[in-house]
Design a protein around this motif. Structure first.
Motif, PDB file in Angstrom:
ATOM      1  N   ILE A   9       0.834  -1.202   0.000  1.00 49.74           N
ATOM      2  CA  ILE A   9       0.000   0.000   0.000  1.00 49.74           C
ATOM      3  C   ILE A   9       0.866   1.248   0.000  1.00 49.74           C
ATOM      4  O   ILE A   9       0.568   2.239  -0.687  1.00 49.74           O
ATOM      5  CB  ILE A   9      -0.948  -0.011   1.219  1.00 49.74           C
ATOM      6  N   GLY A  10       1.959   1.215   0.749  1.00 47.95           N
ATOM      7  CA  GLY A  10       2.866   2.365   0.779  1.00 47.95           C
ATOM      8  C   GLY A  10       3.464   2.657  -0.584  1.00 47.95           C
ATOM      9  O   GLY A  10       3.501   3.800  -1.033  1.00 47.95           O
ATOM     10  N   ILE A  11       3.923   1.606  -1.272  1.00 52.21           N
ATOM     11  CA  ILE A  11       4.536   1.785  -2.599  1.00 52.21           C
ATOM     12  C   ILE A  11       3.513   2.288  -3.608  1.00 52.21           C
ATOM     13  O   ILE A  11       3.774   3.228  -4.375  1.00 52.21           O
ATOM     14  CB  ILE A  11       5.155   0.453  -3.075  1.00 52.21           C
ATOM     15  N   LEU A  12       2.330   1.678  -3.625  1.00 43.40           N
ATOM     16  CA  LEU A  12       1.288   2.078  -4.574  1.00 43.40           C
ATOM     17  C   LEU A  12       0.874   3.528  -4.372  1.00 43.40           C
ATOM     18  O   LEU A  12       0.674   4.276  -5.336  1.00 43.40           O
ATOM     19  CB  LEU A  12       0.067   1.158  -4.435  1.00 43.40           C
ATOM     20  N   ASN A  13       0.779   3.941  -3.126  1.00 41.52           N
ATOM     21  CA  ASN A  13       0.355   5.321  -2.864  1.00 41.52           C
ATOM     22  C   ASN A  13       1.470   6.325  -3.096  1.00 41.52           C
ATOM     23  O   ASN A  13       1.195   7.486  -3.415  1.00 41.52           O
ATOM     24  CB  ASN A  13      -0.186   5.436  -1.442  1.00 41.52           C
ATOM     25  N   ALA A  14       2.714   5.893  -2.952  1.00 40.10           N
ATOM     26  CA  ALA A  14       3.821   6.771  -3.314  1.00 40.10           C
ATOM     27  C   ALA A  14       3.797   7.054  -4.815  1.00 40.10           C
ATOM     28  O   ALA A  14       3.998   8.189  -5.261  1.00 40.10           O
ATOM     29  CB  ALA A  14       5.151   6.128  -2.909  1.00 40.10           C
ATOM     30  N   ILE A  15       3.518   6.010  -5.607  1.00 42.84           N
ATOM     31  CA  ILE A  15       3.405   6.183  -7.063  1.00 42.84           C
ATOM     32  C   ILE A  15       2.218   7.082  -7.402  1.00 42.84           C
ATOM     33  O   ILE A  15       2.310   7.984  -8.251  1.00 42.84           O
ATOM     34  CB  ILE A  15       3.267   4.814  -7.748  1.00 42.84           C
ATOM     35  N   THR A  16       1.080   6.840  -6.735  1.00 44.91           N
ATOM     36  CA  THR A  16      -0.108   7.658  -6.980  1.00 44.91           C
ATOM     37  C   THR A  16       0.138   9.121  -6.648  1.00 44.91           C
ATOM     38  O   THR A  16      -0.300  10.024  -7.367  1.00 44.91           O
ATOM     39  CB  THR A  16      -1.297   7.135  -6.150  1.00 44.91           C
ATOM     40  N   PHE A  17       0.858   9.364  -5.554  1.00 42.21           N
ATOM     41  CA  PHE A  17       1.183  10.749  -5.171  1.00 42.21           C
ATOM     42  C   PHE A  17       2.021  11.427  -6.250  1.00 42.21           C
ATOM     43  O   PHE A  17       1.765  12.576  -6.619  1.00 42.21           O
ATOM     44  CB  PHE A  17       1.925  10.762  -3.835  1.00 42.21           C
ATOM     45  N   LEU A  18       3.011  10.706  -6.768  1.00 38.97           N
ATOM     46  CA  LEU A  18       3.856  11.271  -7.821  1.00 38.97           C
ATOM     47  C   LEU A  18       3.033  11.573  -9.075  1.00 38.97           C
ATOM     48  O   LEU A  18       3.274  12.580  -9.763  1.00 38.97           O
ATOM     49  CB  LEU A  18       5.000  10.311  -8.156  1.00 38.97           C
ATOM     50  N   LEU A  19       2.041  10.714  -9.381  1.00 42.39           N
ATOM     51  CA  LEU A  19       1.184  10.953 -10.543  1.00 42.39           C
ATOM     52  C   LEU A  19       0.260  12.142 -10.322  1.00 42.39           C
ATOM     53  O   LEU A  19      -0.095  12.849 -11.275  1.00 42.39           O
ATOM     54  CB  LEU A  19       0.356   9.700 -10.846  1.00 42.39           C
ATOM     55  N   SER A  20      -0.159  12.362  -9.079  1.00 45.38           N
ATOM     56  CA  SER A  20      -1.103  13.448  -8.801  1.00 45.38           C
ATOM     57  C   SER A  20      -0.474  14.826  -8.988  1.00 45.38           C
ATOM     58  O   SER A  20      -1.180  15.794  -9.277  1.00 45.38           O
ATOM     59  CB  SER A  20      -1.643  13.322  -7.375  1.00 45.38           C
ATOM     60  N   VAL A  21       0.845  14.913  -8.828  1.00 46.12           N
ATOM     61  CA  VAL A  21       1.516  16.220  -8.933  1.00 46.12           C
ATOM     62  C   VAL A  21       1.394  16.813 -10.335  1.00 46.12           C
ATOM     63  O   VAL A  21       0.945  17.958 -10.498  1.00 46.12           O
ATOM     64  CB  VAL A  21       2.997  16.103  -8.503  1.00 46.12           C
ATOM     65  N   PRO A  22       1.751  16.073 -11.416  1.00 40.62           N
ATOM     66  CA  PRO A  22       1.584  16.665 -12.756  1.00 40.62           C
ATOM     67  C   PRO A  22       0.117  16.878 -13.132  1.00 40.62           C
ATOM     68  O   PRO A  22      -0.193  17.803 -13.882  1.00 40.62           O
ATOM     69  CB  PRO A  22       2.252  15.638 -13.689  1.00 40.62           C
ATOM     70  N   ILE A  23      -0.791  16.019 -12.621  1.00 40.28           N
ATOM     71  CA  ILE A  23      -2.222  16.219 -12.910  1.00 40.28           C
ATOM     72  C   ILE A  23      -2.693  17.545 -12.317  1.00 40.28           C
ATOM     73  O   ILE A  23      -3.346  18.353 -12.984  1.00 40.28           O
ATOM     74  CB  ILE A  23      -3.054  15.049 -12.358  1.00 40.28           C
ATOM     75  N   LEU A  24      -2.354  17.777 -11.042  1.00 43.22           N
ATOM     76  CA  LEU A  24      -2.741  19.022 -10.380  1.00 43.22           C
ATOM     77  C   LEU A  24      -2.073  20.224 -11.034  1.00 43.22           C
ATOM     78  O   LEU A  24      -2.717  21.255 -11.272  1.00 43.22           O
ATOM     79  CB  LEU A  24      -2.365  18.947  -8.897  1.00 43.22           C
ATOM     80  N   ALA A  25      -0.798  20.076 -11.374  1.00 43.07           N
ATOM     81  CA  ALA A  25      -0.074  21.181 -12.020  1.00 43.07           C
ATOM     82  C   ALA A  25      -0.677  21.504 -13.390  1.00 43.07           C
ATOM     83  O   ALA A  25      -0.815  22.675 -13.759  1.00 43.07           O
ATOM     84  CB  ALA A  25       1.405  20.817 -12.163  1.00 43.07           C
ATOM     85  N   GLY A  26      -1.067  20.451 -14.122  1.00 48.01           N
ATOM     86  CA  GLY A  26      -1.690  20.673 -15.434  1.00 48.01           C
ATOM     87  C   GLY A  26      -3.013  21.396 -15.317  1.00 48.01           C
ATOM     88  O   GLY A  26      -3.317  22.293 -16.128  1.00 48.01           O
ATOM     89  N   GLY A  27      -3.828  21.040 -14.319  1.00 44.30           N
ATOM     90  CA  GLY A  27      -5.102  21.723 -14.112  1.00 44.30           C
ATOM     91  C   GLY A  27      -4.919  23.186 -13.758  1.00 44.30           C
ATOM     92  O   GLY A  27      -5.616  24.063 -14.272  1.00 44.30           O
TER      93      GLY A  27
END
Length: 273
Positions: A9-27
Protein backbone atom coordinates in the motif's frame (compact mmCIF):
# COMPACT_ATOMS: atom_id res chain seq x y z
CA UNK A 1 9.86 -6.70 9.59
CA UNK A 2 7.23 -4.47 8.01
CA UNK A 3 4.22 -6.41 6.84
CA UNK A 4 3.88 -7.05 3.13
CA UNK A 5 0.37 -5.58 2.76
CA UNK A 6 1.47 -2.32 4.42
CA UNK A 7 4.54 -2.16 2.21
CA UNK A 8 2.51 -2.70 -0.96
CA UNK A 9 0.00 0.00 0.00
CA UNK A 10 2.87 2.37 0.78
CA UNK A 11 4.54 1.79 -2.60
CA UNK A 12 1.29 2.08 -4.57
CA UNK A 13 0.36 5.32 -2.86
CA UNK A 14 3.82 6.77 -3.31
CA UNK A 15 3.40 6.18 -7.06
CA UNK A 16 -0.11 7.66 -6.98
CA UNK A 17 1.18 10.75 -5.17
CA UNK A 18 3.86 11.27 -7.82
CA UNK A 19 1.18 10.95 -10.54
CA UNK A 20 -1.10 13.45 -8.80
CA UNK A 21 1.52 16.22 -8.93
CA UNK A 22 1.58 16.66 -12.76
CA UNK A 23 -2.22 16.22 -12.91
CA UNK A 24 -2.74 19.02 -10.38
CA UNK A 25 -0.07 21.18 -12.02
CA UNK A 26 -1.69 20.67 -15.43
CA UNK A 27 -5.10 21.72 -14.11
CA UNK A 28 -3.68 24.85 -12.49
CA UNK A 29 -1.80 25.68 -15.70
CA UNK A 30 -4.98 25.35 -17.79
CA UNK A 31 -6.83 27.57 -15.31
CA UNK A 32 -4.12 30.24 -15.28
CA UNK A 33 -3.50 30.47 -19.04
CA UNK A 34 -4.20 34.01 -20.14
CA UNK A 35 -4.79 32.94 -23.75
CA UNK A 36 -6.63 29.72 -22.88
CA UNK A 37 -9.96 28.94 -24.52
CA UNK A 38 -13.22 28.67 -22.60
CA UNK A 39 -13.07 24.89 -23.04
CA UNK A 40 -9.62 24.66 -21.51
CA UNK A 41 -10.72 26.70 -18.50
CA UNK A 42 -13.88 24.60 -18.20
CA UNK A 43 -11.84 21.38 -18.21
CA UNK A 44 -9.40 22.78 -15.64
CA UNK A 45 -11.81 22.41 -12.69
CA UNK A 46 -12.31 18.59 -12.88
CA UNK A 47 -8.57 18.11 -13.52
CA UNK A 48 -7.72 20.13 -10.39
CA UNK A 49 -10.32 18.23 -8.33
CA UNK A 50 -8.92 14.90 -9.54
CA UNK A 51 -5.37 15.97 -8.73
CA UNK A 52 -6.27 17.14 -5.21
CA UNK A 53 -8.31 13.97 -4.55
CA UNK A 54 -5.48 11.66 -5.65
CA UNK A 55 -2.94 13.63 -3.63
CA UNK A 56 -4.96 13.58 -0.40
CA UNK A 57 -5.93 9.92 -0.70
CA UNK A 58 -2.38 8.82 -1.57
CA UNK A 59 -0.95 10.76 1.40
CA UNK A 60 -3.52 9.17 3.72
CA UNK A 61 -2.75 5.69 2.39
CA UNK A 62 1.02 6.21 2.47
CA UNK A 63 1.18 7.59 6.02
CA UNK A 64 -1.53 5.23 7.28
CA UNK A 65 0.24 2.13 5.96
CA UNK A 66 3.88 3.00 6.65
CA UNK A 67 3.40 4.74 10.01
CA UNK A 68 0.55 2.49 11.12
CA UNK A 69 -1.87 5.43 11.61
CA UNK A 70 -5.17 3.56 11.71
CA UNK A 71 -7.46 6.61 11.34
CA UNK A 72 -5.70 7.69 8.12
CA UNK A 73 -5.87 4.19 6.71
CA UNK A 74 -9.56 4.09 7.60
CA UNK A 75 -10.07 7.38 5.69
CA UNK A 76 -8.13 5.90 2.76
CA UNK A 77 -10.34 2.80 2.66
CA UNK A 78 -13.54 4.87 2.81
CA UNK A 79 -12.30 7.07 -0.07
CA UNK A 80 -11.34 3.99 -2.09
CA UNK A 81 -14.72 2.39 -1.46
CA UNK A 82 -16.51 5.54 -2.64
CA UNK A 83 -14.26 5.61 -5.72
CA UNK A 84 -15.20 2.00 -6.51
CA UNK A 85 -18.92 2.80 -6.17
CA UNK A 86 -18.63 5.93 -8.34
CA UNK A 87 -16.61 4.17 -11.04
CA UNK A 88 -19.01 1.24 -11.09
CA UNK A 89 -21.99 3.59 -11.40
CA UNK A 90 -20.34 5.59 -14.19
CA UNK A 91 -19.42 2.43 -16.09
CA UNK A 92 -22.93 0.96 -15.91
CA UNK A 93 -24.46 4.32 -16.85
CA UNK A 94 -22.10 4.69 -19.82
CA UNK A 95 -23.13 1.30 -21.21
CA UNK A 96 -26.85 2.10 -20.69
CA UNK A 97 -26.84 5.46 -22.49
CA UNK A 98 -24.58 4.38 -25.36
CA UNK A 99 -26.31 1.16 -26.42
CA UNK A 100 -28.41 2.94 -29.09
CA UNK A 101 -27.43 4.77 -32.24
CA UNK A 102 -25.02 4.39 -35.13
CA UNK A 103 -24.05 6.29 -38.24
CA UNK A 104 -25.91 5.71 -41.51
CA UNK A 105 -23.82 4.74 -44.51
CA UNK A 106 -24.36 6.97 -47.55
CA UNK A 107 -24.28 5.23 -50.92
CA UNK A 108 -21.06 5.91 -52.78
CA UNK A 109 -19.57 7.91 -49.89
CA UNK A 110 -16.64 7.08 -47.63
CA UNK A 111 -18.25 8.73 -44.61
CA UNK A 112 -21.42 8.21 -42.60
CA UNK A 113 -24.12 10.69 -41.63
CA UNK A 114 -25.75 10.89 -38.24
CA UNK A 115 -29.28 11.53 -36.95
CA UNK A 116 -29.87 12.74 -33.42
CA UNK A 117 -33.07 10.73 -33.00
CA UNK A 118 -31.14 7.46 -33.29
CA UNK A 119 -29.43 7.97 -29.93
CA UNK A 120 -30.58 7.65 -26.32
CA UNK A 121 -33.01 10.24 -24.98
CA UNK A 122 -30.60 11.27 -22.23
CA UNK A 123 -27.83 12.13 -24.70
CA UNK A 124 -30.29 13.96 -26.95
CA UNK A 125 -31.45 16.15 -24.09
CA UNK A 126 -27.87 17.07 -23.15
CA UNK A 127 -27.10 18.54 -26.59
CA UNK A 128 -30.57 20.02 -27.15
CA UNK A 129 -30.19 22.12 -24.02
CA UNK A 130 -29.25 25.60 -25.33
CA UNK A 131 -26.80 26.33 -22.55
CA UNK A 132 -24.95 23.05 -23.05
CA UNK A 133 -24.93 23.35 -26.82
CA UNK A 134 -23.63 26.94 -26.79
CA UNK A 135 -20.67 25.75 -24.72
CA UNK A 136 -20.06 22.74 -26.98
CA UNK A 137 -20.41 24.86 -30.09
CA UNK A 138 -17.89 27.35 -28.73
CA UNK A 139 -15.47 24.49 -28.05
CA UNK A 140 -15.86 23.15 -31.59
CA UNK A 141 -15.23 26.58 -33.06
CA UNK A 142 -12.23 27.20 -30.80
CA UNK A 143 -10.79 23.81 -31.78
CA UNK A 144 -11.29 24.64 -35.50
CA UNK A 145 -12.51 21.13 -36.19
CA UNK A 146 -13.39 22.04 -39.79
CA UNK A 147 -10.15 23.84 -40.63
CA UNK A 148 -8.44 20.67 -41.86
CA UNK A 149 -11.19 20.05 -44.44
CA UNK A 150 -10.86 23.57 -45.77
CA UNK A 151 -7.08 23.30 -46.03
CA UNK A 152 -7.11 19.94 -47.85
CA UNK A 153 -8.54 21.34 -51.10
CA UNK A 154 -9.86 17.93 -52.18
CA UNK A 155 -11.61 17.35 -55.46
CA UNK A 156 -15.25 16.35 -55.16
CA UNK A 157 -14.34 12.69 -55.73
CA UNK A 158 -11.62 12.81 -53.06
CA UNK A 159 -13.92 14.49 -50.56
CA UNK A 160 -16.83 12.11 -51.12
CA UNK A 161 -14.58 9.08 -50.64
CA UNK A 162 -12.82 10.44 -47.54
CA UNK A 163 -13.37 8.99 -44.06
CA UNK A 164 -14.74 11.93 -42.08
CA UNK A 165 -15.10 11.86 -38.32
CA UNK A 166 -18.68 12.11 -36.95
CA UNK A 167 -18.14 15.77 -36.01
CA UNK A 168 -16.65 16.65 -39.40
CA UNK A 169 -19.52 14.88 -41.17
CA UNK A 170 -22.20 16.52 -39.06
CA UNK A 171 -20.79 20.00 -38.44
CA UNK A 172 -18.53 20.87 -41.39
CA UNK A 173 -20.80 20.05 -44.32
CA UNK A 174 -24.53 20.02 -45.06
CA UNK A 175 -26.33 16.65 -45.25
CA UNK A 176 -25.90 15.06 -48.69
CA UNK A 177 -29.72 14.92 -49.01
CA UNK A 178 -29.75 18.74 -49.22
CA UNK A 179 -28.35 18.48 -52.75
CA UNK A 180 -25.82 21.30 -52.50
CA UNK A 181 -22.91 21.38 -54.95
CA UNK A 182 -19.44 20.80 -53.51
CA UNK A 183 -16.96 23.69 -53.81
CA UNK A 184 -14.44 22.75 -51.12
CA UNK A 185 -14.45 21.12 -47.68
CA UNK A 186 -16.49 23.91 -46.09
CA UNK A 187 -18.07 25.65 -49.10
CA UNK A 188 -21.20 24.40 -50.88
CA UNK A 189 -23.29 26.19 -53.50
CA UNK A 190 -26.73 26.03 -55.09
CA UNK A 191 -30.28 25.93 -53.71
CA UNK A 192 -31.27 23.16 -51.34
CA UNK A 193 -33.26 20.32 -52.90
CA UNK A 194 -34.71 19.29 -49.56
CA UNK A 195 -36.87 20.98 -46.94
CA UNK A 196 -34.96 19.41 -44.05
CA UNK A 197 -34.26 21.99 -41.29
CA UNK A 198 -30.52 21.29 -41.51
CA UNK A 199 -30.49 22.43 -45.13
CA UNK A 200 -31.78 25.85 -44.10
CA UNK A 201 -29.38 25.97 -41.14
CA UNK A 202 -26.30 25.46 -43.31
CA UNK A 203 -24.09 28.50 -43.97
CA UNK A 204 -20.83 28.96 -45.88
CA UNK A 205 -19.70 31.34 -43.14
CA UNK A 206 -16.72 29.70 -41.39
CA UNK A 207 -18.16 30.74 -38.04
CA UNK A 208 -21.52 29.11 -38.70
CA UNK A 209 -21.26 26.17 -41.15
CA UNK A 210 -23.56 23.47 -39.74
CA UNK A 211 -22.89 24.16 -36.05
CA UNK A 212 -26.59 24.89 -35.61
CA UNK A 213 -27.68 21.69 -37.35
CA UNK A 214 -29.19 18.60 -35.76
CA UNK A 215 -26.61 16.60 -37.71
CA UNK A 216 -23.84 18.45 -35.84
CA UNK A 217 -25.41 17.58 -32.49
CA UNK A 218 -25.73 13.98 -33.67
CA UNK A 219 -22.04 13.97 -34.65
CA UNK A 220 -21.09 15.19 -31.19
CA UNK A 221 -23.29 12.52 -29.57
CA UNK A 222 -21.78 9.83 -31.82
CA UNK A 223 -18.30 10.93 -30.74
CA UNK A 224 -19.35 10.92 -27.08
CA UNK A 225 -20.80 7.44 -27.49
CA UNK A 226 -17.59 6.08 -29.00
CA UNK A 227 -15.39 7.73 -26.35
CA UNK A 228 -17.66 6.69 -23.47
CA UNK A 229 -17.62 3.06 -24.61
CA UNK A 230 -13.82 3.10 -24.73
CA UNK A 231 -13.71 4.78 -21.31
CA UNK A 232 -16.13 2.20 -19.89
CA UNK A 233 -13.84 -0.63 -20.98
CA UNK A 234 -10.85 1.13 -19.40
CA UNK A 235 -12.93 1.69 -16.25
CA UNK A 236 -13.59 -2.04 -15.95
CA UNK A 237 -9.85 -2.78 -16.01
CA UNK A 238 -9.22 0.06 -13.54
CA UNK A 239 -12.00 -1.21 -11.27
CA UNK A 240 -10.40 -4.65 -11.07
CA UNK A 241 -7.10 -2.99 -10.10
CA UNK A 242 -8.79 -0.74 -7.51
CA UNK A 243 -10.63 -3.68 -5.93
CA UNK A 244 -7.31 -5.54 -5.58
CA UNK A 245 -5.68 -2.48 -4.01
CA UNK A 246 -8.69 -2.04 -1.72
CA UNK A 247 -8.37 -5.66 -0.58
CA UNK A 248 -4.68 -5.16 0.20
CA UNK A 249 -5.60 -1.97 2.06
CA UNK A 250 -8.09 -3.93 4.17
CA UNK A 251 -5.27 -6.32 5.11
CA UNK A 252 -3.06 -3.38 6.09
CA UNK A 253 -5.91 -1.90 8.16
CA UNK A 254 -6.39 -5.24 9.92
CA UNK A 255 -2.65 -5.36 10.63
CA UNK A 256 -2.72 -1.87 12.14
CA UNK A 257 -5.62 -2.71 14.43
CA UNK A 258 -3.98 -5.96 15.54
CA UNK A 259 -0.70 -4.17 16.30
CA UNK A 260 -2.46 -1.46 18.31
CA UNK A 261 -4.34 -4.08 20.28
CA UNK A 262 -0.99 -5.71 21.03
CA UNK A 263 0.41 -2.36 22.11
CA UNK A 264 3.09 -2.24 19.42
CA UNK A 265 1.89 0.68 17.30
CA UNK A 266 3.92 1.23 14.18
CA UNK A 267 6.97 -0.36 15.82
CA UNK A 268 5.27 -3.70 16.14
CA UNK A 269 7.28 -6.43 14.46
CA UNK A 270 5.46 -9.23 12.70
CA UNK A 271 5.43 -11.75 9.97
CA UNK A 272 4.51 -10.99 6.37
CA UNK A 273 0.78 -10.83 5.67
Amino acid sequence: MVRLSNTMIGILNAITFLLSVPILAGGIWLRARADGTECERYLAAPVIVLGVFLMLVSIAGLVGACCRVTCLLWFYLVAMFLLIVVLLGITVFAFVVTHKGTGEAVSGRGFKEYRLGDYSTWLQRRVENDRNWNRIRGCLQDAKVCKSLEDRRDTVQQFMSSDLSPIQSGCCKPPISCGFTYVNGTQWSGPAKSTEPDCGAWSNDDGALCYGCQSCKAGVVATLKRNWKRSAIINIVFLVFIVIVYSVGCCAFRNNRRDHRNGGGYKQQGAYA
